[in-house]
Design a protein around this motif. Structure first.
Motif, short mmCIF file in Angstrom:
data_model
loop_
_atom_site.label_atom_id
_atom_site.label_comp_id
_atom_site.label_asym_id
_atom_site.label_seq_id
_atom_site.Cartn_x
_atom_site.Cartn_y
_atom_site.Cartn_z
N VAL A 42 58.63 41.47 48.72
CA VAL A 42 58.05 41.87 47.43
C VAL A 42 58.91 41.29 46.30
N GLY A 43 58.24 40.73 45.33
CA GLY A 43 58.91 40.03 44.25
C GLY A 43 58.59 38.55 44.30
N GLY A 44 58.19 38.08 45.49
CA GLY A 44 57.83 36.68 45.63
C GLY A 44 56.43 36.49 46.18
N LEU A 45 55.61 37.54 46.11
CA LEU A 45 54.27 37.48 46.68
C LEU A 45 53.25 36.95 45.67
N SER A 46 52.24 36.26 46.19
CA SER A 46 51.16 35.74 45.35
C SER A 46 50.34 36.90 44.80
N VAL A 47 50.13 36.89 43.49
CA VAL A 47 49.32 37.94 42.85
C VAL A 47 47.89 37.90 43.39
N ASP A 48 47.34 36.71 43.54
CA ASP A 48 45.97 36.58 44.04
C ASP A 48 45.86 37.11 45.47
N LYS A 49 46.85 36.84 46.31
CA LYS A 49 46.80 37.32 47.69
C LYS A 49 46.99 38.84 47.76
N LEU A 50 47.78 39.39 46.85
CA LEU A 50 47.91 40.84 46.79
C LEU A 50 46.58 41.49 46.44
N ARG A 51 45.90 40.93 45.46
CA ARG A 51 44.59 41.47 45.08
C ARG A 51 43.59 41.33 46.23
N TYR A 52 43.65 40.21 46.92
CA TYR A 52 42.76 39.97 48.06
C TYR A 52 42.99 41.02 49.14
N ALA A 53 44.26 41.25 49.49
CA ALA A 53 44.58 42.23 50.53
C ALA A 53 44.10 43.62 50.15
N ALA A 54 44.31 44.02 48.90
CA ALA A 54 43.88 45.34 48.45
C ALA A 54 42.37 45.47 48.54
N ALA A 55 41.66 44.42 48.18
CA ALA A 55 40.19 44.45 48.21
C ALA A 55 39.66 44.54 49.63
N VAL A 56 40.16 43.69 50.51
CA VAL A 56 39.64 43.61 51.88
C VAL A 56 40.04 44.82 52.71
N ASN A 57 41.29 45.24 52.61
CA ASN A 57 41.79 46.31 53.47
C ASN A 57 41.52 47.72 52.96
N TYR A 58 41.28 47.83 51.66
CA TYR A 58 41.16 49.18 51.09
C TYR A 58 39.95 49.37 50.18
N ILE A 59 39.85 48.61 49.11
CA ILE A 59 38.85 48.91 48.09
C ILE A 59 37.43 48.76 48.62
N SER A 60 37.12 47.63 49.25
CA SER A 60 35.75 47.43 49.74
C SER A 60 35.36 48.41 50.84
N PRO A 61 36.22 48.65 51.85
CA PRO A 61 35.86 49.67 52.84
C PRO A 61 35.65 51.05 52.22
N MET A 62 36.44 51.38 51.21
CA MET A 62 36.28 52.65 50.53
C MET A 62 34.92 52.73 49.85
#
Length: 224
Positions: free
Chosen positions: A86-106
């Motif tokens: 953390v601190g060197g992660l891609s912002v776009d990939k973080l958003r992608y992970a949140a969307a695929v793993n959490y937001i969309s299934p919710m």
């Protein structure tokens, strides 16, 4: 007739689940994925093009699930990336992970619960979870947190519905499988993923389960 909605059918465990469910009697299979092979397109099932990273344009499930029959939602699609400190992660990939793993299934579960309650239909949510939803793994901050978030969302659903037998939640940890996700893990940078050698050893030692045997067990144990 039972309607089974399965996400992430193009590869790995999702593909294996699809292949085992496609010819099942009294089952209407609805497969969701970003792309479909010619083999999938020839199958006698409902295919729904869906990019879970695009949370604003998810399918309207009431238009896809015919009236009558109980519903099973298998939340299988997921991403382990980005891997790193953390601190060197891609912002776009973080958003992608949140969307695929959490937001969309919710959002999809919210739709399904409303749909099934409106029509008096039973709903079983089978969440393909992970040990990463329970404990921290250095380098997997996005994966651990998003999987844990969706697990908690479903745990609240289960608590909400505990006096009503119409909605059931099941978490399934499939273990470590020989899939594309494991290939991504083994290709990670050791500097950002301290347990790299351990996961590489799973492959060389033959400790990875096949998606096919895992899919068969999940269907046998959790898909009525």
């Amino acid at each position: 007739m039972q309607h089974v909605i399965l996400t992430g059918i193009s590869r790995g465990l999702g593909k294996a689940l699809f292949e085992n469910l496609v010819s099942r009697e009294d089952t209407h299979l609805i497969g969701m994925g970003r792309t479909f092979s010619k083999e999938l397109e020839k199958s006698q099932v409902s295919l729904v093009a869906c990019n879970l990273s695009d949370t604003e344009n998810l399918p309207v499930l009431k238009n896809l699930v015919p009236k009558g029959g109980d519903v099973v939602f298998i939340n299988n699609a997921g991403t382990v990336e980005p891997i790193g400190a953390v601190g060197g992660l891609s912002v776009d990939k973080l958003r992608y992970a949140a969307a695929v793993n959490y937001i969309s299934p919710m959002l999809l579960c919210n739709q399904l619960i409303a749909l099934c309650k409106e029509n008096g239909r039973k709903l079983r949510i089978v969440n393909i979870s992970s040990g990463a939803a329970h404990y921290p793994i250095p380098g997997w901050a996005a994966y651990c947190s998003s999987k844990a978030a969706f697990k908690m969302f479903l745990d609240v659903v289960a608590e909400q519905e505990k006096t009503d037998s119409m909605v059931e939640v099941v978490h399934v940890d499939p273990g470590i499988m020989d899939t594309g996700m494991q290939e991504q893990i083994r290709a990670a940078d050791a500097a950002g993923f301290p347990r790299l050698a351990e996961f590489q050893a799973y492959k060389t030692a033959g400790k990875l389960r096949t998606p096919e045997e895992t899919a068969q067990q999940i269907i046998r144990d959790y898909i009525p």
